[in-house]
Structures are given as C-alpha cells and as structure tokens.
Design an enzyme around this catalytic site. Sequence first.
Site, mmCIF file in Angstrom:
data_model
loop_
_atom_site.group_PDB
_atom_site.id
_atom_site.type_symbol
_atom_site.label_atom_id
_atom_site.label_comp_id
_atom_site.label_asym_id
_atom_site.label_seq_id
_atom_site.Cartn_x
_atom_site.Cartn_y
_atom_site.Cartn_z
ATOM 1 N N ASP A 1 -4.445 -6.130 -7.794
ATOM 2 C CA ASP A 1 -4.680 -5.504 -6.508
ATOM 3 C C ASP A 1 -4.975 -4.026 -6.793
ATOM 4 O OD1 ASP A 1 -4.921 -5.213 -3.783
ATOM 5 O OD2 ASP A 1 -2.961 -6.065 -3.298
ATOM 6 N N HIS B 1 0.831 -1.197 0.000
ATOM 7 C CA HIS B 1 0.000 0.000 0.000
ATOM 8 C C HIS B 1 0.876 1.262 0.000
ATOM 9 C CE1 HIS B 1 -3.040 -2.893 1.492
ATOM 10 N NE2 HIS B 1 -3.899 -2.084 0.911
#
Length: 523
Positions: A269, A192
């Site tokens: 993702d 992230h």
Amino acid sequence: MSILIPSIPDSDQLHRDAMTVLQPGFEGTTAPPEWVRRHLAAGLGSVALFGRNVTDQAQLAALTAQLRQENPDLLIAIDEEGGDVTRLEVGNGSSWPGNLALGEIDDPALTRDVARELGRALAACGINYNWAPSADVNSNPGNPIIGVRSFGADPELCARHTAAWVEGLQSAGVAACAKHFPGHGDTAIDSHHGLPMIGVDEDLLRSRDLVPFRAAVEAGAKALMSAHIMLPAVDPIWPATLSRAVLGGLLRGRPEDGGLGYEGLIVTDAIEMGAIANTYGIADGTVLALAAGADAICVGGGLCDEETVLRLRDAIVEAVRSGRLPEERLADAAARVRSLGSWTRLARYGKAAQAAPTEPDLSIGLRAARRALLVTADPAQPFMPVTDRPYVASFSPEANIAVGDETPWGVAGMLAERFPGTRALSVGPADAADGQLDTLVARVLGEADGRRLVLVVRDLHRHEWMAAVVHQLLAARPDALVVEMGVPQAAPVGALHIATHGAARVCGLAAVEVLTGQPTARS
C-alpha cells in the site's frame, strides 16, 4: 527545488532494478513530466495515475500512449475500485457500483460481468494494472476506511466475489491487485493516519480474513497489495507490509506449511501513508518492505515528485551495498515487475484481445445498481413519488483519503436535473457541533417547508451527530424520505428508506428512479 542528477550512470543494473520496483505518481494531465520520461528510460517499471491525472477518457488514453512510448511493457496503475473509489470518473462519479452493492446482490456472474466491463473501460484508456478489488472482510461495522469497499462481512461471500472480480477484470487484459493483505476489515483506525492493531488469533485470521485472499490466489490474481496493519498473533514486531512472517510466510509460504503459495507480484500500500511514514519513514519503510518480500513500492498518492523517487531509489541502492537488502532479493522483485509488464503487453496485443469487444457495456452498471437497492417502506406513511421540487439535505462525514473529496455523491443534483428549483443543503459534522444542532434542524425544517424532504446519509450508524440530526428531523417530518449511501447498519427510518450500498453515481441514479417513480431515459 533543484534535483542533483546522480553521477552513477543510469545503465548500472542495481540502479535500474531499484527504479523498476518503484510505482510512483506524478502531476499532470497532458504529458508526463520530463523527469518521468528520463526515469522510464533508466528502468522505471511502473507509474501510477490518480484523479489529478484524469480529465476525461480521451485525454487519459493520450497520456498513457505517451508513457508507453518509453516502455511498451510499462505497468500503468490506477486505483479504480468502482463505487466510491473512482479515479477514472473522479469528476462525475462511477458508472459501476462498488463491492458492497455487488455483495448485496450476491450474483458472482454479475460481479464478473461488471469487473469485465470496467476492465474494458480501463483498457480503452491504456490502463493495464488496477489496484483492485478490495478483498477485505468488513467484520468491524465501525471501520472508517473499508466499509462499502468490501463485499460484506461474510468471508465466503467476499471470497466468491473477489474471485469473480479478479477473473472479470483480467479477462479484459487488465491485471488485478487484490488488497489489503492479510485483511484490513477488522480495524478501527485508518492506516492513512496511524498503525491499526488487529488483536485476533491466527485461527480467526485464517478462517475469516485470509479466505478471500486464498480465493484471489486461486483465481489467478496477478498482484496482491499488503496492508499497513499490526497482527501480533503472526508478527508482534513488524506491520504486515514489513513482515517476513506475513509476506514470506502467510502469502508466499507453501500450502503444506500454512501459506497461500502465492507466486505473483506483491505491492505495498502507499508507503507514504501514516502507518509507515510516521513510524519508520518512507525510505527505511521501502527497504524493509522489499527485504520482507514485497516486489513493488506504491508511492505518489501524496508525494509525487522526482525528489521522492530519487530518495527511495538511493535508499534501495545503499541498502544493497551495505548488505541490509540482498541484491538477489531486489533482482527477484524487479523480475516480477517486468514479468507482469510482459503479461499486460501480451494481453493487450494478443489474439484473444484483438477478438474481444473494445467498447465497455456501460448499461450493466445501472442494472446492477438497481438490483442492489434495499427499499423499506413505513406502513404508517404511504409512499408517494416525488413529483415536484424537493428539499434535499445531504449528511456526510469527512471523506476518508481513499475515497477523496473530489467526486460528487448523493441525489441532490440528479433530482435538480428532473425538477429545476430543487433546493439542497450539504451538512458536515462541524454544522452540528457545539450546540448548533437545534439551529441546523430549524433551518432545514424552515427551508423545506412546503416541499418533500429527502435526507441523504452515509454510514448513519457510525456518526452520532448525523443520527441526532436525522432523529429530530424525522420527529418533525415523519413523511421524510431517507437514502442511505453507506453501509446500512442502522435500522431503516423515514416514510421510505432506500439503502443503495454505496455512493457511486449509478447507485444515486437508481435511488432517484425509486424516489420519483421514473426510470432514467437511457435505461
């Protein structure tokens, strides 16, 4: 900010295909925004729901019914792993233990049953596509993003439970999406925020990380999600999400050529994660992922507005027109999205679905959580159950983005329900920083005076500040009880140590039963 509506008509097939491969999120709980409805009519093939879209299951069912009016084959995705990562029960904590708890039990039939009942709960809410399970082998104990989301550190264990989870979920008519290919378990960086590097050779990758994904493919997983990680042994230039060698070779390649022979949907993702957004940008990242072999682009966990959707759509269209992205590659990707949408409709309305029970068996989650407990007693400190108002100190690192910070965890609230007047303190890394450790310890000892002391930790082995506080508290209060709700890598400490293997609500409830010697009323 005003949005410019494109002059090219929505019926243009190139634009429809570009919309079809996007899987965006949006804000709202009562009705989809007007822009979502408009783009569903223009070809949008999927939408993604997050915790911000959920208040309760009746509300969620009403919302998904409105979405499906625009397209009966619509893929409605959610990130519902059970355990620590829950969107369906974001406000209360999950009714289902997560992967590490199921791996600790190591009963694939139970894992299959848990995933089936979770699938029924999702299907009852109109969800037909779940970004789960995590098939990552958690080979790095310091991993900041996987941890309890993995079934464990053993590839074969992860493989048998990944297969069971996929089979159980899909038996309820919900498409499974095994993640994060080719394996996010040996990372020390959260993708992230940055781009993790996995410096293993290809032999280790195949014998360890790919094993559960091979099992997922063999179990018939309808989708696989790529990881934003660098694997120099396979591709020294591109991260897995953007790599033809990874997506087209390792995953799509024929088994005789060293691939997994996978024919289902490949989804990225979240494209706005730092590993891609900060390196390539979300627009170029989207085009590169599709060119590498991805079929769908996950976006919307953070960026959930029409401007983002139009930006990505236009980037795809421009890439086709300029020759960067072959039109047949985009058409193939869109066809795979539509094919999965058709499967979910048939699974929802077919004869087998009509004959299956519609209400999930919620009791199975607590039964599984009980089996996952690992209880260690100190023979020098005989354990006596908590019978009066305890003091509960909960120690937690900053939540990773995948788990989020909205979902309650721990045992303090459950103990307070049983013993009104229970005192509780939540402690984070800032509370023990810069010389505050002694003050914190003194506060806990003072406020806990005359009460049973319960210390709740999460991944004690990864956090020096947490270990230091717990060490000092146990030196003064060796009778303290410790509940570890993360990966139980550190040695058991305390008069009684309970490893729950996850922080789902049912894991906390199972721990409270042991602490108090009282089964729950509904067990």
